[in-house]
Design a protein around this motif. Sequence first.
Motif, short mmCIF file in Angstrom:
data_model
loop_
_atom_site.label_atom_id
_atom_site.label_comp_id
_atom_site.label_asym_id
_atom_site.label_seq_id
_atom_site.Cartn_x
_atom_site.Cartn_y
_atom_site.Cartn_z
N MET A 13 0.83 -1.20 0.00
CA MET A 13 0.00 0.00 0.00
C MET A 13 0.87 1.26 0.00
O MET A 13 0.59 2.23 -0.69
CB MET A 13 -0.92 -0.01 1.23
N THR A 17 1.22 4.15 -2.92
CA THR A 17 1.07 5.58 -2.63
C THR A 17 2.27 6.35 -3.16
O THR A 17 2.13 7.42 -3.76
CB THR A 17 0.90 5.80 -1.11
N ARG A 32 -2.25 2.72 12.61
CA ARG A 32 -3.12 2.79 13.78
C ARG A 32 -3.64 1.40 14.11
O ARG A 32 -4.26 0.75 13.27
CB ARG A 32 -4.29 3.73 13.47
N LEU A 105 -7.16 -0.98 12.27
CA LEU A 105 -5.94 -1.62 11.78
C LEU A 105 -5.64 -0.96 10.43
O LEU A 105 -5.89 -1.51 9.37
CB LEU A 105 -6.16 -3.13 11.61
N ASP A 106 -5.17 0.29 10.53
CA ASP A 106 -5.11 1.13 9.33
C ASP A 106 -3.71 1.65 9.05
O ASP A 106 -2.95 1.93 9.97
CB ASP A 106 -6.02 2.36 9.51
N LEU A 107 -3.43 1.80 7.77
CA LEU A 107 -2.28 2.60 7.36
C LEU A 107 -2.80 4.03 7.24
O LEU A 107 -3.62 4.33 6.37
CB LEU A 107 -1.72 2.11 6.01
N LEU A 108 -2.38 4.90 8.16
CA LEU A 108 -2.91 6.27 8.19
C LEU A 108 -2.21 7.17 7.20
O LEU A 108 -2.83 7.87 6.43
CB LEU A 108 -2.73 6.86 9.59
N GLN A 109 -0.88 7.17 7.28
CA GLN A 109 -0.10 8.11 6.48
C GLN A 109 1.19 7.46 6.00
O GLN A 109 1.73 6.56 6.64
CB GLN A 109 0.29 9.32 7.34
N VAL A 110 1.65 7.98 4.88
CA VAL A 110 2.97 7.59 4.38
C VAL A 110 3.77 8.86 4.22
O VAL A 110 3.25 9.87 3.72
CB VAL A 110 2.85 6.85 3.03
N ASP B 33 -1.88 11.27 3.24
CA ASP B 33 -2.89 10.48 3.96
C ASP B 33 -3.29 9.27 3.14
O ASP B 33 -3.52 9.36 1.93
CB ASP B 33 -4.14 11.35 4.22
N VAL B 34 -3.39 8.12 3.79
CA VAL B 34 -3.86 6.89 3.12
C VAL B 34 -5.20 6.47 3.73
O VAL B 34 -6.21 6.37 3.05
CB VAL B 34 -2.83 5.76 3.21
N GLY B 35 -5.20 6.21 5.04
CA GLY B 35 -6.45 5.91 5.73
C GLY B 35 -7.16 4.66 5.24
O GLY B 35 -8.37 4.64 5.07
N GLN B 36 -6.39 3.60 4.98
CA GLN B 36 -6.97 2.33 4.52
C GLN B 36 -6.61 1.22 5.47
O GLN B 36 -5.53 1.20 6.05
CB GLN B 36 -6.39 1.97 3.15
#
Lengths: 120, 264
Positions: A13, A17, A32, A105-110, B33-36
């Motif tokens: 992911m 991005t 998160r 269970l998230d990828l918030l930011q890169v 922001d990805v938020g996934q």
Amino acid sequence: MHEVGLCRSLLRMAERTAAEHGACRIVGVTVRVGPLAGVDGAQLARAFEVVRVGTIAEGAHFTLQTPPLVVRCARCGADSNASPGDLRCLACGSANVRLTSGDQLDLLQVELAEVENEAA
Amino acid sequence: MCEACGCATSGAAVTILGAAGTVHARPGAKLVDVGQRLTSDNDAMAAHVREHLISHGVLALNLMSSPGAGKTSLLEATIDALAGRLRVAVIEGDLETDNDARRIRAKGVEAIQITTGGACHLDATMVHDAIHALDLASIDVLFIENVGNLVCPAGFDLGQWANVALLSVTEGDDKPAKYPVLFRHADAVLLTKTDLLGAIDDFSPEAAERHVRNLANPAPVLRLSARRPATLTPWIDWLETHRERLSQLRPTPRRQAAELATAS
């Protein structure tokens, strides 16, 4: 045990991005993980150190956000910090509750290394 | 480089933020922001599998429990009970061996074995590949026997219609409290091996049910023994009810035709 697999999907992911933004390096990820995610955040961080090797995220910083477990009671309306193994409302004891935070269970930011768009 | 062993991973590059910390971009970097959900690739595949199975009228059930809770024995007894009523197929997930699939095939039922080779759970891609080996038109109920494990399978949607969790009376009755992620999302909880209850004095079915309720889960908690066919009736009724619900959801050719007629 499944933290490594989840980290591979985290990396996919993040790489996606980075590609969308024309970045060639990932310098950080923010994840998160709630107490009811079924995943141990510290183990996820450790797995990330292994999975990132040899990728554009090599050396990337791992930031873990740990949201609280919160249930909202349908009987008395209270919000309470119930425990993962017993979600009953702490105010009135009802099990008629809805989880409003805790299974994230998230990828918030890169965080991506900036590239000079003008140079392209 | 790691100072302890000289490997390429640099340790301690982890920040734990707590509930509401903020990350600031380092100089020369930008935050996107990805938020996934980390499972979003698997979730997308699971949605595809679910749609495919529902459109074929196949009731798919994800069976989860610890190793030895009696998933395969339950399936053997269920196949006998459903004989002549519903057509069954089974996907077997195991770390190693095809012993379970052979037990199912001995009942004359098609079984696809997935050997995960060490992976602790099935995922939607494994199930997707397995259903391609099945003739869905000749199946009413597809049981997916997940790897025996109360932790990892809970995190991965397989495209099932419903989750079924087994808890044998030789385990602790507080397992739902210890493994809330799995038992919270069970659509039915089966207390298995109840024929042994007379010999076991520290398992209370009432306590097990209370622990499920404390997870805000209203799912039925059914008591049964694969060795006592008469005890399977509530479980078989549950299967029939869900099979009925699924067939109502599935657009029949007649209903589709009626919708087309009203639309034109």
